[in-house]
Enzyme design. Structure first.
Site, short mmCIF file in Angstrom:
data_model
loop_
_atom_site.label_atom_id
_atom_site.label_comp_id
_atom_site.label_asym_id
_atom_site.label_seq_id
_atom_site.Cartn_x
_atom_site.Cartn_y
_atom_site.Cartn_z
N THR A 90 -0.33 1.80 2.19
CA THR A 90 -1.21 2.24 1.13
C THR A 90 -2.39 2.90 1.82
O THR A 90 -2.59 2.70 3.00
CB THR A 90 -1.65 0.98 0.37
N GLY B 250 -1.24 -4.55 1.01
CA GLY B 250 -0.44 -5.45 0.17
C GLY B 250 -1.34 -6.50 -0.46
O GLY B 250 -2.47 -6.20 -0.87
O1 DON Z 1 0.43 -2.14 -5.13
C1 DON Z 1 0.52 -2.98 -4.24
O2 DON Z 1 0.00 -4.07 -4.29
C2 DON Z 1 1.33 -2.64 -2.99
N1 DON Z 1 2.37 -1.70 -3.32
C3 DON Z 1 0.40 -2.12 -1.96
C4 DON Z 1 1.12 -1.80 -0.68
C5 DON Z 1 0.25 -1.74 0.50
O3 DON Z 1 -0.93 -1.94 0.46
C6 DON Z 1 0.97 -1.46 1.75
N2 DON Z 1 0.07 -1.27 2.83
N3 DON Z 1 -0.23 -1.95 3.65
#
Ligand code: DON
Length: 569
Positions: A382, A475
């Site tokens: 992200t 995440g």
């Molecule tokens: O929306 C969410 O919570 C996840 N798809 C976010 C993913 C994310 O932050 C990956 N990176 N480290």
């Protein structure tokens, strides 16, 4: 809800590696102007995950564009220069504060019309490994272009074409690949090959070599259609045909009808008083806003009559881990897409509820995981950026294709990576997703539903002025990064640089008694916590980008391990 069940879909090292890749859109800290000394001068600032997006966002602001214009231009640039997370094939959330009014643009992906609750289960009812994470079936319907278009229609002041043009140029003429990006792509390709995943990522990205120009001509054509036709350049016409033909050929789920019916939404941000501030944060389908408010309010309630805890001491980590247990028990039970399930937002952040929830928190020992239930009675890429313009308007934007490089699948002919956001749904009650998060009915798969997110773009206001803009990838650890950044800035009065670089930590109920922490936490604190019974697990946290406004003096920072850049001007 079997909250105590052992997650059996947590897929071990490969995903830890994938997640760690996804944490860093990677930061070379360049503050072009030191803090100006006169608070009356209105400065602008950008804190971005790479130098291309930082320079373009600054350019748009200097041309007279506002924070939203700059955010839209940056989002498209990141789709070219930050392929691990920047995207037009994914989604995100944009928190806007403009002319003293707030808004939340939800451009989260939606489940395809032909998706269904058990689509990732085999005939025995077990989760099919990897299917929601890698490959064609992992993608939700992309929301980014619709989100940017909605933001532009509501708040844009510069022509749309001017905002998409820089991204188009970078795709067509190429950009110089940062060595960290080249390395990350190489590692990702090696992992795909090692696991035998049959996706086309390598065909598109193997040519991205350190310090060399990398052109993406199919992506440039797609961006040109978006530049010239706006939203329709993606959801209708040639791009829509390319996507749906590709999906049919590869036996994916996203159809013309899915694209045509995708909708970005404007929602009311969650707002809550905290100390002398107003917290402005992300509503469902983000779980993050509710979580950070619960975390910060419980922290204050429990510590109110005591001496301030030492930053990153064992007592501090333990208390925040205890709170985290409760926050994540609620997340798993109650939170989902508000268009499909009723989320009791008001109850979950009310002072009475917070007081009740705080009662069982233990200061000297660890609560038994299985006994921490949801509390209401009735029942790794992200990327984030923060922008502030000279008028004091601000944007906090988090966007994702979920894991680094999403599903690993590029739409042939359109040149962009597809997300693997379907993994954020709960494939099966009580079974953890790749971030170790469990869920139940509230977050089960349904056509057109948005999967629950941890993305938490947030701001803190004081007397109607933005004093802090924050957000992070990572995440489920996003939620901890965000509330910890607020404590770092406002409880511990840190500079922006320290806010993003001080080691963070995270506990989320499951895995049981595990505190994940970033390198740099004092070893003595780690052994104290181990003696209490915690399992301490070292990992990287998200690439945080923040802006602090000390009564007109602006301070911005991008996390030091990434390849981001912040500029105050
Ligand atoms: O929306 C969410 O919570 C996840 N798809 C976010 C993913 C994310 O932050 C990956 N990176 N480290």
């Amino acid at each position: 809800m079997p909250l105590g069940t052992t997650p059996n879909k947590f897929m071990g090292h490969v995903f830890l590696l994938l997640i760690s890749m996804c944490l860093f859109a990677c930061t070379e800290q360049v503050d072009e102007a030191q803090l100006l000394s006169t608070p009356t001068v209105r400065q602008a600032a950008v804190a971005m995950p790479d130098s291309y997006s930082a320079d373009v966002a600054k350019d748009i602001l200097q041309k007279g564009g506002n924070a939203v214009d700059a955010a839209i231009a940056a989002q498209f640039v990141l789709a070219v220069t930050l392929p691990e997370a920047g995207n037009i094939g994914g989604g995100g959330f944009m928190l806007v504060y403009k002319d003293k009014k707030s808004d939340f643009i939800d451009y989260r992906e939606q489940a395809p019309l032909s998706s269904h609750r058990d689509m990732y289960l085999d005939e025995n009812g077990d989760v099919i490994p990897y299917q929601s994470v890698i490959g064609i079936l992992a993608s939700g319907v992309p929301g980014t272009v619709a989100g940017m278009w909605l933001a532009h229609e509501k708040y844009g002041s510069l022509p749309w074409k001017e905002l998409v043009e820089p991204a188009f140029n970078l795709a067509e003429q190429g950009f110089k690949v940062h060595p960290k990006l080249a390395q990350s792509i190489e590692r990702y390709i090696a992992r795909l090959e090692k696991r035998g995943f049959d996706v086309n990522f390598k065909d598109y990205f193997a040519g991205a070599k350190a310090d060399q120009l990398f052109k993406q001509l199919e992506l440039a054509d797609t961006l040109k259609r978006i530049r010239d036709q706006g939203r329709d350049g993606f959801y209708k016409g040639q791009t829509a045909k390319i996507i749906s033909d590709f999906m049919r050929k590869e036996k994916g789920l996203v159809t013309e009808q899915d694209l045509l019916s995708y909708e970005a939404k404007s929602r009311t941000p969650i707002s809550s008083n905290w100390r002398e501030y107003q917290l402005l944060t992300s509503p469902p389908p983000s779980s993050g806003g509710i979580a950070i408010i619960q975390w910060l309010k419980m922290y204050d309630l429990i510590t109110r009559d005591q001496q301030k805890l030492t930053h990153n001491s064992a007592a501090y980590l333990h208390l925040l881990a205890e709170i985290g247990k409760r926050v994540f028990a609620d997340r798993a039970e109650y939170l989902g897409d508000p268009d499909f399930v009723e989320v009791p937002v008001v109850s979950l952040i009310s002072d009475e509820y917070i007081a009740m929830r705080s009662q069982t928190i233990l200061r000297d020992s660890i609560s038994v995981t299985e006994l921490v239930k949801p509390g209401l009675k009735e029942s790794e890429q992200t990327t984030h950026f923060s922008i502030m313009d000279k008028w004091g308007n601000a944007v906090s934007n988090t966007t994702t294709i979920n894991l680094g490089y999403g599903s690993g699948v590029v739409v042939e002919g359109a040149g962009f990576l597809l997300n693997d956001e379907m993994d954020d749904f709960s494939s099966k009650p009580g079974v953890a997703n790749v971030f170790g998060a469990v869920g139940g009915q509230a977050n089960e798969i349904q056509p057109k539903k948005r999967m629950l997110s941890s993305m938490t773009p947030s701001m803190v206001l004081k007397d109607g002025e933005v004093s802090f803009v924050t957000g992070s990838p990572g995440g489920t650890t996003i939620i901890s990064s965000v509330y910890l950044s607020i404590l770092n800035a406002l409880e511990f009065s840190m500079s922006a640089e320290d806010v993003v670089n001080k080691p963070r930590f995270h506990h989320q109920l499951l895995p049981k008694d595990v505190i994940r922490y970033h390198d740099g936490v004092d070893p003595a604190v780690i052994s104290e916590l181990e003696q209490m019974g915690y399992i301490m697990s070292k990992r990287r946290f998200g690439d945080m980008q923040v802006i602090l406004n000390h009564e007109g003096k602006i301070d911005a920072a991008s996390e030091g391990n990434g390849r981001g850049k912040s500029i105050v001007f």
